[in-house]
Design a protein around this motif. Structure first.
Motif, PDB file in Angstrom:
ATOM      1  N   ASP A 126       0.820  -1.209   0.000  1.00  0.00           N
ATOM      2  CA  ASP A 126       0.000   0.000   0.000  1.00  0.00           C
ATOM      3  C   ASP A 126       0.857   1.264   0.000  1.00  0.00           C
ATOM      4  N   ASP A 127       2.108   1.170   0.435  1.00  0.00           N
ATOM      5  CA  ASP A 127       2.974   2.345   0.558  1.00  0.00           C
ATOM      6  C   ASP A 127       3.515   2.830  -0.779  1.00  0.00           C
ATOM      7  N   ILE A 128       3.382   2.056  -1.841  1.00  0.00           N
ATOM      8  CA  ILE A 128       3.896   2.465  -3.147  1.00  0.00           C
ATOM      9  C   ILE A 128       3.074   3.624  -3.698  1.00  0.00           C
ATOM     10  N   PHE A 129       1.815   3.662  -3.362  1.00  0.00           N
ATOM     11  CA  PHE A 129       0.913   4.662  -3.904  1.00  0.00           C
ATOM     12  C   PHE A 129       0.852   5.878  -2.991  1.00  0.00           C
ATOM     13  N   VAL A 130       0.631   7.049  -3.596  1.00  0.00           N
ATOM     14  CA  VAL A 130       0.427   8.279  -2.840  1.00  0.00           C
ATOM     15  C   VAL A 130      -1.017   8.278  -2.374  1.00  0.00           C
ATOM     16  N   SER A 131      -1.216   8.513  -1.093  1.00  0.00           N
ATOM     17  CA  SER A 131      -2.559   8.478  -0.536  1.00  0.00           C
ATOM     18  C   SER A 131      -3.104   9.895  -0.393  1.00  0.00           C
ATOM     19  N   ALA A 132      -4.304  10.118  -0.866  1.00  0.00           N
ATOM     20  CA  ALA A 132      -4.965  11.413  -0.748  1.00  0.00           C
ATOM     21  C   ALA A 132      -6.139  11.265   0.207  1.00  0.00           C
ATOM     22  N   ARG A 133      -6.120  12.001   1.275  1.00  0.00           N
ATOM     23  CA  ARG A 133      -7.141  11.849   2.318  1.00  0.00           C
ATOM     24  C   ARG A 133      -8.453  12.561   1.972  1.00  0.00           C
ATOM     25  N   GLN A 134      -8.430  13.650   1.248  1.00  0.00           N
ATOM     26  CA  GLN A 134      -9.610  14.466   1.005  1.00  0.00           C
ATOM     27  C   GLN A 134     -10.197  14.234  -0.388  1.00  0.00           C
ATOM     28  N   TYR A 135     -10.328  13.007  -0.781  1.00  0.00           N
ATOM     29  CA  TYR A 135     -10.864  12.695  -2.097  1.00  0.00           C
ATOM     30  C   TYR A 135     -12.275  12.158  -1.950  1.00  0.00           C
ATOM     31  N   VAL A 136     -13.137  12.496  -2.867  1.00  0.00           N
ATOM     32  CA  VAL A 136     -14.536  12.105  -2.779  1.00  0.00           C
ATOM     33  C   VAL A 136     -14.687  10.582  -2.788  1.00  0.00           C
ATOM     34  N   PHE A 137     -13.909   9.895  -3.634  1.00  0.00           N
ATOM     35  CA  PHE A 137     -13.992   8.442  -3.746  1.00  0.00           C
ATOM     36  C   PHE A 137     -12.923   7.837  -2.846  1.00  0.00           C
ATOM     37  N   ARG A 138     -13.324   7.304  -1.711  1.00  0.00           N
ATOM     38  CA  ARG A 138     -12.359   6.729  -0.787  1.00  0.00           C
ATOM     39  C   ARG A 138     -12.453   5.208  -0.859  1.00  0.00           C
ATOM     40  N   PHE A 139     -11.347   4.590  -1.276  1.00  0.00           N
ATOM     41  CA  PHE A 139     -11.263   3.143  -1.388  1.00  0.00           C
ATOM     42  C   PHE A 139      -9.953   2.689  -0.790  1.00  0.00           C
ATOM     43  N   ASP A 140      -9.913   1.458  -0.373  1.00  0.00           N
ATOM     44  CA  ASP A 140      -8.684   0.849   0.091  1.00  0.00           C
ATOM     45  C   ASP A 140      -7.779   0.604  -1.110  1.00  0.00           C
ATOM     46  N   VAL A 141      -6.499   0.919  -0.989  1.00  0.00           N
ATOM     47  CA  VAL A 141      -5.581   0.762  -2.110  1.00  0.00           C
ATOM     48  C   VAL A 141      -5.452  -0.707  -2.506  1.00  0.00           C
ATOM     49  N   THR A 142      -5.552  -1.612  -1.545  1.00  0.00           N
ATOM     50  CA  THR A 142      -5.510  -3.039  -1.874  1.00  0.00           C
ATOM     51  C   THR A 142      -6.722  -3.419  -2.727  1.00  0.00           C
ATOM     52  N   GLY A 143      -7.877  -2.845  -2.420  1.00  0.00           N
ATOM     53  CA  GLY A 143      -9.075  -3.077  -3.241  1.00  0.00           C
ATOM     54  C   GLY A 143      -8.880  -2.573  -4.660  1.00  0.00           C
ATOM     55  N   TRP A 144      -8.254  -1.401  -4.785  1.00  0.00           N
ATOM     56  CA  TRP A 144      -7.943  -0.885  -6.111  1.00  0.00           C
ATOM     57  C   TRP A 144      -6.986  -1.807  -6.840  1.00  0.00           C
ATOM     58  N   GLY A 145      -6.065  -2.400  -6.096  1.00  0.00           N
ATOM     59  CA  GLY A 145      -5.132  -3.348  -6.715  1.00  0.00           C
ATOM     60  C   GLY A 145      -5.864  -4.514  -7.349  1.00  0.00           C
ATOM     61  N   TRP A 146      -6.849  -5.062  -6.656  1.00  0.00           N
ATOM     62  CA  TRP A 146      -7.619  -6.180  -7.204  1.00  0.00           C
ATOM     63  C   TRP A 146      -8.434  -5.743  -8.419  1.00  0.00           C
ATOM     64  N   ILE A 147      -8.990  -4.547  -8.363  1.00  0.00           N
ATOM     65  CA  ILE A 147      -9.763  -4.038  -9.507  1.00  0.00           C
ATOM     66  C   ILE A 147      -8.867  -3.901 -10.730  1.00  0.00           C
ATOM     67  N   HIS A 148      -7.682  -3.294 -10.549  1.00  0.00           N
ATOM     68  CA  HIS A 148      -6.773  -3.110 -11.680  1.00  0.00           C
ATOM     69  C   HIS A 148      -6.214  -4.446 -12.185  1.00  0.00           C
ATOM     70  N   LEU A 149      -5.988  -5.371 -11.286  1.00  0.00           N
ATOM     71  CA  LEU A 149      -5.514  -6.698 -11.699  1.00  0.00           C
ATOM     72  C   LEU A 149      -6.552  -7.384 -12.587  1.00  0.00           C
ATOM     73  N   ALA A 150      -7.815  -7.328 -12.182  1.00  0.00           N
ATOM     74  CA  ALA A 150      -8.883  -7.954 -12.969  1.00  0.00           C
ATOM     75  C   ALA A 150      -9.055  -7.253 -14.316  1.00  0.00           C
ATOM     76  N   LEU A 151      -9.077  -5.910 -14.317  1.00  0.00           N
ATOM     77  CA  LEU A 151      -9.208  -5.174 -15.576  1.00  0.00           C
ATOM     78  C   LEU A 151      -8.039  -5.479 -16.514  1.00  0.00           C
ATOM     79  N   GLY A 152      -6.840  -5.558 -15.957  1.00  0.00           N
ATOM     80  CA  GLY A 152      -5.666  -5.849 -16.770  1.00  0.00           C
ATOM     81  C   GLY A 152      -5.713  -7.232 -17.389  1.00  0.00           C
ATOM     82  N   ALA A 153      -6.143  -8.218 -16.606  1.00  0.00           N
ATOM     83  CA  ALA A 153      -6.219  -9.587 -17.117  1.00  0.00           C
ATOM     84  C   ALA A 153      -7.238  -9.687 -18.262  1.00  0.00           C
TER      85      ALA A 153
END
Length: 144
Positions: free
Chosen positions: A51-78
């Motif tokens: 999770d530390d590889i990514f820059v985290s923005a605290r005040q963003y409208v869409f708040r998601f766990d970075v690990t969850g984003w990892g799974w989403i991008h992995l699936a989209l990429g595959a």
């Protein structure tokens, strides 16, 4: 029983430049979608592993766990890699799926802009080129 012969040559013979243009754009879209998919897979693995590889923005409208984003991008990429390989055959299903998956990659990267902004913009641009290449030329419409 007479055979009727058309005085017009086949479409591929009448418009060889259009055939080459369509084939070139399909190859461009296939390679770009494969590249986008592989890069999205790498991004997904990075998000899942660290999770530390990514820059985290605290005040963003869409708040998601970075690990969850990892799974989403992995699936989209595959899926993008599979569809990209299907584009080499020129199949209609692959063209439609390519536009859909590239659109989903754009949405996913837009939503994850605050976590890794430069990478997201690059992936959005790659996906936009894929959509353009798949939509601009219709190889089935050469029979003028």
């Amino acid at each position: 029983m007479t055979e009727t012969h058309s005085s017009h040559p086949p479409a591929a013979e009448r418009h060889p430049a259009r055939q080459a243009w369509a084939g070139g754009l399909m190859a461009f879209a296939a390679v770009t979608l494969l590249l986008t998919g592989v890069l999205d897979i790498f991004r997904g693995v990075m998000g899942i592993a660290e999770d530390d590889i990514f820059v985290s923005a605290r005040q963003y409208v869409f708040r998601f766990d970075v690990t969850g984003w990892g799974w989403i991008h992995l699936a989209l990429g595959a899926v993008a890699v599979i569809v990209g390989m299907g584009l080499f055959s020129g199949a209609t299903w692959a063209r439609v799926a390519g536009v859909v998956i590239a659109g989903l990659i754009i949405v996913g990267n837009f939503l994850s802009l605050p976590y890794y902004p430069v990478w997201s913009v690059v992936m959005i641009a790659f996906s936009a080129f894929v959509i353009w290449a798949l939509c601009v030329v219709r190889p089935d419409r050469f029979a003028d």
